[in-house]
Scaffold this motif. Structure first.
Motif, PDB file in Angstrom:
ATOM      1  N   GLN A 165      68.697 152.190  66.328  1.00  0.00           N
ATOM      2  CA  GLN A 165      68.058 153.478  66.559  1.00  0.00           C
ATOM      3  C   GLN A 165      66.628 153.499  66.034  1.00  0.00           C
ATOM      4  O   GLN A 165      65.738 154.111  66.639  1.00  0.00           O
ATOM      5  N   GLN A 166      66.400 152.831  64.905  1.00  0.00           N
ATOM      6  CA  GLN A 166      65.074 152.829  64.287  1.00  0.00           C
ATOM      7  C   GLN A 166      64.105 151.900  65.006  1.00  0.00           C
ATOM      8  O   GLN A 166      62.898 152.146  65.029  1.00  0.00           O
ATOM      9  N   ALA A 167      64.620 150.820  65.588  1.00  0.00           N
ATOM     10  CA  ALA A 167      63.772 149.801  66.203  1.00  0.00           C
ATOM     11  C   ALA A 167      63.068 150.349  67.438  1.00  0.00           C
ATOM     12  O   ALA A 167      63.707 150.878  68.338  1.00  0.00           O
ATOM     13  N   LYS A 168      61.761 150.191  67.490  1.00  0.00           N
ATOM     14  CA  LYS A 168      60.966 150.678  68.624  1.00  0.00           C
ATOM     15  C   LYS A 168      60.217 149.550  69.325  1.00  0.00           C
ATOM     16  O   LYS A 168      59.403 149.808  70.218  1.00  0.00           O
ATOM     17  N   GLY A 169      60.449 148.313  68.931  1.00  0.00           N
ATOM     18  CA  GLY A 169      59.714 147.186  69.483  1.00  0.00           C
ATOM     19  C   GLY A 169      60.073 146.857  70.917  1.00  0.00           C
ATOM     20  O   GLY A 169      61.062 147.350  71.462  1.00  0.00           O
ATOM     21  N   ASP A 170      59.246 145.992  71.526  1.00  0.00           N
ATOM     22  CA  ASP A 170      59.512 145.543  72.893  1.00  0.00           C
ATOM     23  C   ASP A 170      60.794 144.724  72.941  1.00  0.00           C
ATOM     24  O   ASP A 170      61.524 144.736  73.932  1.00  0.00           O
ATOM     25  N   TYR A 171      61.048 143.990  71.857  1.00  0.00           N
ATOM     26  CA  TYR A 171      62.255 143.192  71.718  1.00  0.00           C
ATOM     27  C   TYR A 171      62.866 143.486  70.353  1.00  0.00           C
ATOM     28  O   TYR A 171      62.167 143.880  69.415  1.00  0.00           O
ATOM     29  N   VAL A 172      64.168 143.305  70.259  1.00  0.00           N
ATOM     30  CA  VAL A 172      64.877 143.633  69.019  1.00  0.00           C
ATOM     31  C   VAL A 172      65.743 142.451  68.599  1.00  0.00           C
ATOM     32  O   VAL A 172      66.449 141.868  69.425  1.00  0.00           O
ATOM     33  N   ALA A 173      65.655 142.113  67.320  1.00  0.00           N
ATOM     34  CA  ALA A 173      66.461 141.026  66.767  1.00  0.00           C
ATOM     35  C   ALA A 173      67.339 141.572  65.652  1.00  0.00           C
ATOM     36  O   ALA A 173      66.959 142.525  64.961  1.00  0.00           O
ATOM     37  N   VAL A 174      68.500 140.962  65.482  1.00  0.00           N
ATOM     38  CA  VAL A 174      69.420 141.310  64.399  1.00  0.00           C
ATOM     39  C   VAL A 174      69.642 140.062  63.559  1.00  0.00           C
ATOM     40  O   VAL A 174      69.932 138.994  64.101  1.00  0.00           O
ATOM     41  N   MET A 175      69.484 140.179  62.249  1.00  0.00           N
ATOM     42  CA  MET A 175      69.678 139.033  61.350  1.00  0.00           C
ATOM     43  C   MET A 175      70.368 139.476  60.073  1.00  0.00           C
ATOM     44  O   MET A 175      70.251 140.630  59.647  1.00  0.00           O
ATOM     45  N   ASP A 176      71.088 138.525  59.444  1.00  0.00           N
ATOM     46  CA  ASP A 176      71.628 138.742  58.104  1.00  0.00           C
ATOM     47  C   ASP A 176      70.575 138.317  57.092  1.00  0.00           C
ATOM     48  O   ASP A 176      69.801 137.378  57.329  1.00  0.00           O
ATOM     49  N   VAL A 177      70.572 138.970  55.935  1.00  0.00           N
ATOM     50  CA  VAL A 177      69.538 138.728  54.941  1.00  0.00           C
ATOM     51  C   VAL A 177      69.800 137.483  54.097  1.00  0.00           C
ATOM     52  O   VAL A 177      68.918 136.995  53.396  1.00  0.00           O
ATOM     53  N   ASP A 178      71.014 136.931  54.165  1.00  0.00           N
ATOM     54  CA  ASP A 178      71.382 135.817  53.287  1.00  0.00           C
ATOM     55  C   ASP A 178      70.929 134.451  53.802  1.00  0.00           C
ATOM     56  O   ASP A 178      71.266 133.417  53.224  1.00  0.00           O
TER      57      ASP A 178
END
Length: 313
Positions: A88-101
Motif C-alpha cells: 500500500q505504501q509503495a508508489k514506485g514504477d516497480y515494487v520489490a519485496v525482500m527479507d531484512v536478514d
C-alpha cells in the motif's frame, strides 16, 4: 525503457520484527548494489510491532536518507500484514519485496529488475534450490506442504519460492485489490496470474539475529494457506463421513445377524465400542476442519483492518 534510467523508481518493501541487528547491514548491502540496479530505490520498512531497538534505527535511517520510509504498527500483526502495508505504501514504477536478514541475495536485484523492465515478465521471483543449513525435519515438512498444497489447490506454488520478487505496478495493483483479512501472500502472488519467472539460488543463513518463525508458527501459516486456497479438506471430510456411515451400516447388519444366530449380545461389545470410537473420531475431525473454515469466515465478516499504524515517515 532504459534500464539505467534513474527516473525509474523501485519501491523496496522490507517487513521487520525485532531486527535491530540486521537493518543497518541490510541497508549497506543494498547501497552496494544500487549502482547496478540503475534506478532510484525507495525503502519502505514495515515495523511489525518490534519490542527491541528496531524503531529507533528506522527513525535514524529516515532522518539520514530521504529515500527511507517506515511504518510502525501498534502491535505485532504478522508478516502478512507487513507485506500488505508495504504494498500500500509503495508508489514506485516497480515494487520489490525482500527479507531484512539477507537470506534474499541483494546481488540478484539488478537482474530481476532488468528482466521485468524488458517487458517479457510481469514479475521475477526467487526460489531456494536447496535447504542447506535448515533442520532436516523442518525441510521435510516444508517439502510435504508444497507437495500436498499443489495437489489440493488449483493455485500452484513453486517449491522453495521466496517472497523475494520484483513486480510491475499492474501486478501490485491486482494484489492490493484482494483485501481479504486471512492473507497468504505466496498463494495470492500466484492466484492473480501474470507471467512470472523464478531464479534459483543456494540457501543462505541469516546474516545476524534470530528468526521469529518457530515450527509452530510455520505450521499455523501452512494451515492458513490451505484454508485460504483450497476446499479439499472439506471434500475429504465429506468422503470420510460417507465412509464411516457406510461402515456403520455394514457393522450394524453384522451385529444384528450375529445376535440372531448366537443370541448373545455381550459378545459384541468390543466391535460396538470400536465402531463408536471410529465414528466419534471422524465426527471430531470433521468438526475441527469445518470449524477452521468457519473461523476464517468469522474473521472476514468482522472487517477489521489488517493492521493499525502507530507511526510513519
Amino acid at each position: 525503457m532504459d534500464i539505467k534510467d534513474q527516473s525509474t523508481v523501485l519501491s523496496l518493501i522490507v517487513p521487520v520484527h525485532n531486527e535491530e541487528d540486521t537493518i543497518q547491514i541490510f541497508y549497506d548491502a543494498i547501497q552496494k548494489v544500487k549502482p547496478e540496479v540503475g534506478a532510484t530505490i525507495d525503502f519502505h520498512f514495515i515495523d511489525d510491532g518490534s519490542t527491541d531497538g528496531t524503531l529507533p534505527i528506522l527513525r535514524h535511517l529516515a532522518d539520514q536518507d530521504d529515500h527511507v520510509h517506515y511504518v510502525s504498527f501498534s502491535r505485532n500483526f504478522g508478516k502478512e500484514a507487513g507485506l500488505y502495508a508495504g504494498l500500500q505504501q509503495a508508489k514506485g514504477d516497480y515494487v520489490a519485496v525482500m527479507d531484512v536478514d539477507l537470506q534474499d541475495p541483494p546481488e540478484l536485484l539488478p537482474q530481476m529488475l532488468s528482466e521485468v523492465q524488458s517487458g517479457e515478465y510481469d514479475a521475477v521471483g526467487t526460489r531456494r534450490a536447496d535447504r542447506k543449513g535448515e533442520a532436516k525435519l523442518r525441510s521435510w515438512f516444508s517439502a510435504q506442504f508444497y507437495k500436498w498444497m499443489n495437489k489440493v489447490s488449483q493455485t500452484h506454488l513453486v517449491d522453495g519460492a521466496r517472497d523475494y520478487r520484483v513486480m510491475t505496478r499492474q501486478m501490485v495493483n491486482a494484489i492490493l485489490s484482494l483485501s481479504e483479512n486471512q492473507r497468504f501472500s505466496k498463494g495470492i502472488f500466484t492466484w492473480v496470474g501474470f507471467k512470472t519467472k523464478y531464479i534459483p539460488y543456494e540457501n543462505r543463513e541469516r546474516i545476524a539475529g534470530t528468526t521469529s518463525w518457530s515450527f509452530w508458527k510455520l505450521t499455523k501459516y501452512a494451515i492458513e494457506g490451505i484454508v485460504s486456497f483450497s476446499t479439499m479438506p472439506l471434500t475429504i471430510v465429506t468422503f470420510l463421513g460417507l465412509l464411516s456411515f457406510g461402515a456403520s451400516i455394514v457393522a450394524g447388519i453384522f451385529i444384528v445377524i450375529r445376535a440372531l444366530i448366537s443370541n448373545s449380545s455381550v459378545a459384541g461389545w468390543p466391535s460396538m465400542v470400536t465402531i463408536v470410537l471410529f465414528i466419534g473420531g471422524i465426527q471430531m475431525l470433521s468438526l475441527g476442519v469445518i470449524g477452521r473454515y468457519i473461523a476464517a469466515i468469522f474473521m472476514e465478516t468482522k472487517r477489521r483492518p489488517i493492521y493499525v499504524k502507530k507511526e510513519e515517515k
